[in-house]
Design a protein around this motif. Structure first.
Motif, short mmCIF file in Angstrom:
data_model
loop_
_atom_site.label_atom_id
_atom_site.label_comp_id
_atom_site.label_asym_id
_atom_site.label_seq_id
_atom_site.Cartn_x
_atom_site.Cartn_y
_atom_site.Cartn_z
N LEU A 47 0.83 -1.21 0.00
CA LEU A 47 0.00 0.00 0.00
C LEU A 47 0.86 1.26 0.00
O LEU A 47 0.54 2.24 -0.68
CB LEU A 47 -0.93 0.00 1.22
CG LEU A 47 -2.20 -0.84 1.11
CD1 LEU A 47 -2.96 -0.82 2.43
CD2 LEU A 47 -3.08 -0.35 -0.03
N TYR A 48 1.94 1.22 0.76
CA TYR A 48 2.83 2.39 0.80
C TYR A 48 3.43 2.65 -0.59
O TYR A 48 3.45 3.79 -1.07
CB TYR A 48 3.94 2.17 1.81
CG TYR A 48 5.07 3.19 1.67
CD1 TYR A 48 4.91 4.51 2.08
CD2 TYR A 48 6.29 2.80 1.10
CE1 TYR A 48 5.93 5.44 1.92
CE2 TYR A 48 7.31 3.73 0.95
CZ TYR A 48 7.13 5.04 1.35
OH TYR A 48 8.14 5.95 1.19
N LEU A 49 3.93 1.62 -1.22
CA LEU A 49 4.55 1.78 -2.53
C LEU A 49 3.55 2.25 -3.58
O LEU A 49 3.87 3.06 -4.45
CB LEU A 49 5.19 0.45 -2.97
CG LEU A 49 6.39 -0.03 -2.15
CD1 LEU A 49 6.77 -1.45 -2.56
CD2 LEU A 49 7.57 0.91 -2.32
N LEU A 50 2.32 1.75 -3.48
CA LEU A 50 1.30 2.08 -4.48
C LEU A 50 0.76 3.49 -4.29
O LEU A 50 0.57 4.23 -5.27
CB LEU A 50 0.16 1.06 -4.41
CG LEU A 50 -0.93 1.20 -5.48
CD1 LEU A 50 -0.39 0.81 -6.85
CD2 LEU A 50 -2.15 0.35 -5.11
N LEU A 51 0.50 3.88 -3.03
CA LEU A 51 -0.17 5.15 -2.77
C LEU A 51 0.79 6.26 -2.35
O LEU A 51 0.42 7.44 -2.44
CB LEU A 51 -1.23 4.95 -1.67
CG LEU A 51 -2.32 3.92 -1.98
CD1 LEU A 51 -3.26 3.80 -0.80
CD2 LEU A 51 -3.08 4.30 -3.25
N LEU A 100 -8.16 -7.13 0.02
CA LEU A 100 -8.75 -5.88 0.48
C LEU A 100 -7.80 -4.69 0.25
O LEU A 100 -8.23 -3.63 -0.21
CB LEU A 100 -9.10 -5.98 1.97
CG LEU A 100 -10.22 -6.96 2.32
CD1 LEU A 100 -10.39 -7.05 3.84
CD2 LEU A 100 -11.54 -6.55 1.67
N ALA A 101 -6.51 -4.89 0.57
CA ALA A 101 -5.55 -3.81 0.38
C ALA A 101 -5.43 -3.44 -1.10
O ALA A 101 -5.35 -2.26 -1.45
CB ALA A 101 -4.19 -4.22 0.93
N ILE A 108 -8.51 3.78 -5.18
CA ILE A 108 -8.00 5.14 -5.00
C ILE A 108 -7.22 5.60 -6.25
O ILE A 108 -7.36 6.75 -6.69
CB ILE A 108 -7.10 5.22 -3.75
CG1 ILE A 108 -7.94 4.98 -2.48
CG2 ILE A 108 -6.39 6.56 -3.66
CD1 ILE A 108 -7.14 4.89 -1.21
N ARG A 109 -6.45 4.70 -6.82
CA ARG A 109 -5.67 5.04 -8.01
C ARG A 109 -6.49 4.94 -9.30
O ARG A 109 -5.99 5.21 -10.38
CB ARG A 109 -4.47 4.09 -8.10
CG ARG A 109 -3.36 4.33 -7.08
CD ARG A 109 -2.47 5.48 -7.51
NE ARG A 109 -1.93 5.25 -8.85
CZ ARG A 109 -0.82 4.55 -9.10
NH1 ARG A 109 -0.10 4.06 -8.08
NH2 ARG A 109 -0.39 4.38 -10.33
N PHE A 116 -16.61 -2.65 -9.03
CA PHE A 116 -15.93 -3.94 -8.87
C PHE A 116 -15.51 -4.15 -7.42
O PHE A 116 -15.70 -5.23 -6.85
CB PHE A 116 -14.71 -3.99 -9.79
CG PHE A 116 -13.97 -5.29 -9.76
CD1 PHE A 116 -14.39 -6.37 -10.52
CD2 PHE A 116 -12.83 -5.44 -8.96
CE1 PHE A 116 -13.70 -7.57 -10.49
CE2 PHE A 116 -12.15 -6.65 -8.92
CZ PHE A 116 -12.58 -7.72 -9.69
N THR A 117 -14.98 -3.10 -6.82
CA THR A 117 -14.58 -3.18 -5.42
C THR A 117 -15.78 -3.45 -4.52
O THR A 117 -15.72 -4.28 -3.61
CB THR A 117 -13.91 -1.86 -4.99
OG1 THR A 117 -12.75 -1.65 -5.79
CG2 THR A 117 -13.51 -1.90 -3.54
#
Length: 213
Positions: A47-51, A100-101, A108-109, A116-117
């Motif tokens: 999550l950190y790397l993605l967001l 879920l993550a 968000i991205r 879908f979520t």
């Protein structure tokens, strides 16, 4: 149904072999459990790397490793005879947290649409309610079914492919088609597995009421 979930008042067998099995089942620091813990640590890192820095390639690697090692902890546990109650809880917990993550981060991205979520989260909510009801009758979670494992495997294969399509423009067409094909198929299987678990729960409740009556 493959087997009934254990209840708190179920009788325990006696004897040396049973004592050894009981000892193995209550272990915490085992190799498969350490693998599961490592998979859990990958969730916040992903999550950190993605967001955070939007390091999509690094996030893709973490997600791919977390997904492809889904079977490793269970295989090692059976191979080394280190199956434990904690491990039986950690494995599906890690799978759900990755799903879920990924859904939160992708929504968000705007990699996946919120519909879908919502469809996947609705299934998790239904299962959560059924687990609460089962707990009231003294039952733990139903055993993991192969259909649920298949659905999880398909989704954990779909998510890195969708991230690849978003992160690498040259692979967008092929990876997007493959990723969404897997994602929709995984969604169908995920709900099918959810229905199966609900049927299991209903059978357990009917059996409990019949025996109590």
């Amino acid at each position: 149904m493959s087997r009934r979930p254990a209840r708190a008042d179920d009788a325990q067998p006696t004897g040396g072999t049973a004592a050894q099995s009981q000892d193995a089942a209550t272990r915490v620091l085992t190799i498969p459990n350490l693998i599961s813990f490592a998979r859990l640590l990958g969730v916040p890192l992903f999550l950190y790397l993605l967001l955070g820095p939007h390091a999509d390639v690094a996030a893709l690697v973490v997600l791919a490793v977390g997904g492809t090692t889904d079977w490793v902890d269970g295989y090692v546990a059976r191979r080394l005879r280190q199956v434990s109650r904690l491990g039986e809880l950690l494995d599906p917990t890690a799978d759900r947290l990755y799903i879920l993550a990924t859904l939160v981060g992708f929504t968000i991205r705007e990699i996946v649409p919120w519909e879908f979520t919502a469809a996947l989260l609705a299934r998790e909510l239904v299962l959560l309610v059924s687990l609460v009801v089962l707990r009231r009758y003294g039952y733990g979670p139903p055993p993991v079914h192969y259909l649920g494992k298949t659905a999880t495997f398909v989704l954990l294969a779909a998510f890195p492919t969708l991230l690849l399509a978003d992160a690498v423009p040259g692979a967008a067409t092929a990876a997007g088609a493959i990723g969404w094909g897997l994602a929709w198929w995984g969604l169908v299987l995920y709900w099918a597995a959810g229905v199966f678990y609900l049927i299991q729960a209903a059978r357990l409740i009917r059996t409990f009421r019949r025996e109590a009556g």
